[in-house]
Design an enzyme around this catalytic site. Structure first.
Site, mmCIF file in Angstrom:
data_model
loop_
_atom_site.group_PDB
_atom_site.id
_atom_site.type_symbol
_atom_site.label_atom_id
_atom_site.label_comp_id
_atom_site.label_asym_id
_atom_site.label_seq_id
_atom_site.Cartn_x
_atom_site.Cartn_y
_atom_site.Cartn_z
ATOM 1 C CG ASP A 200 5.418 0.947 2.139
ATOM 2 O OD1 ASP A 200 6.327 1.689 2.568
ATOM 3 O OD2 ASP A 200 4.721 1.211 1.143
ATOM 4 C CG HIS B 3 5.980 -4.062 0.799
ATOM 5 N ND1 HIS B 3 6.543 -3.782 -0.428
ATOM 6 C CD2 HIS B 3 4.810 -3.364 0.870
ATOM 7 C CE1 HIS B 3 5.748 -2.948 -1.085
ATOM 8 N NE2 HIS B 3 4.702 -2.678 -0.325
#
Length: 206
Positions: A18, A165
């Protein structure tokens, strides 16, 4: 409403990332997957795609999937329906302008998700909302490589979706943890696939 895994007998797992693309860490993640021969799904922020178009194009060219992670990363449950639509629409538009593709998957920032957001995501955009099994890894908080690995390795199982992430801060711990995890997955005979590939495999078995 949010899909964390799929039921499948195939030894496949979906690594997802992400908040990118990020000029420092996305290339390192891409290099890791190129070395191991796996694919991943990158839930990209629209304005980050616009800022780093070459990284979005590289991810796509190397066989990875790009998903919608909104345009500016708000908690969608704090927005009006029109604002939710705008966030998703602009992100999809920015990704299409840079890569030429229509995104097919979505992850809500902060996992802010309710019935209103769900209706918009599914009815207007046709996206599945994607979660993850290893939420306790909390790589976004930089808890240490060992913590990230420890809270992810047990979810290296058939049909699992894992979250990490590659943007918004120092992601060096994530890079090292993912390096270890993808080698563990490969050693255990798992194929690393995109979220859409995972969903298609599951659909074939129904």
């Amino acid at each position: 409403m949010i899909l964390n895994c799929v039921e499948t007998t195939k030894r496949v797992v979906a690594f997802t990332f992400d908040d990118g693309p990020d000029v420092n860490y996305t290339p390192q993640i891409l290099d890791l997957f190129r070395e191991i021969g796996g694919k991943a799904t990158f839930f990209m922020i629209g304005n980050q795609v616009k800022a780093n178009p070459e990284l979005a194009r590289r991810a796509l060219a190397e066989g990875h999937e790009i998903g919608n992670h909104t345009n500016t990363h708000p908690n969608l449950t704090d927005l009006s329906p029109d604002e939710v639509i705008r966030e998703l629409s602009i992100a999809a538009q920015n990704i299409k302008e840079v890569t030429g593709i229509e995104v097919r998957t979505f992850r809500p920032p902060y996992f802010g998700y309710n019935e209103t957001v769900h209706s918009i995501v599914t009815d207007k955009f046709g996206y599945p909302a994607i979660g993850a099994m290893n939420m306790n890894a909390t790589d976004w908080s930089n808890p240490g490589v060992e913590h990230i690995v420890e809270h992810s390795v047990d979810h290296l199982s058939a049909g699992s979706i894992l979250i990490f992430h590659d943007g918004w801060g120092d992601r060096s711990q994530t890079v090292e943890a993912v390096r270890q995890l993808i080698h563990m997955a490969a050693d255990r005979g798992y194929q690393m696939v995109t979220v859409s590939e995972l969903l298609q495999l599951a659909a074939c078995e129904v």
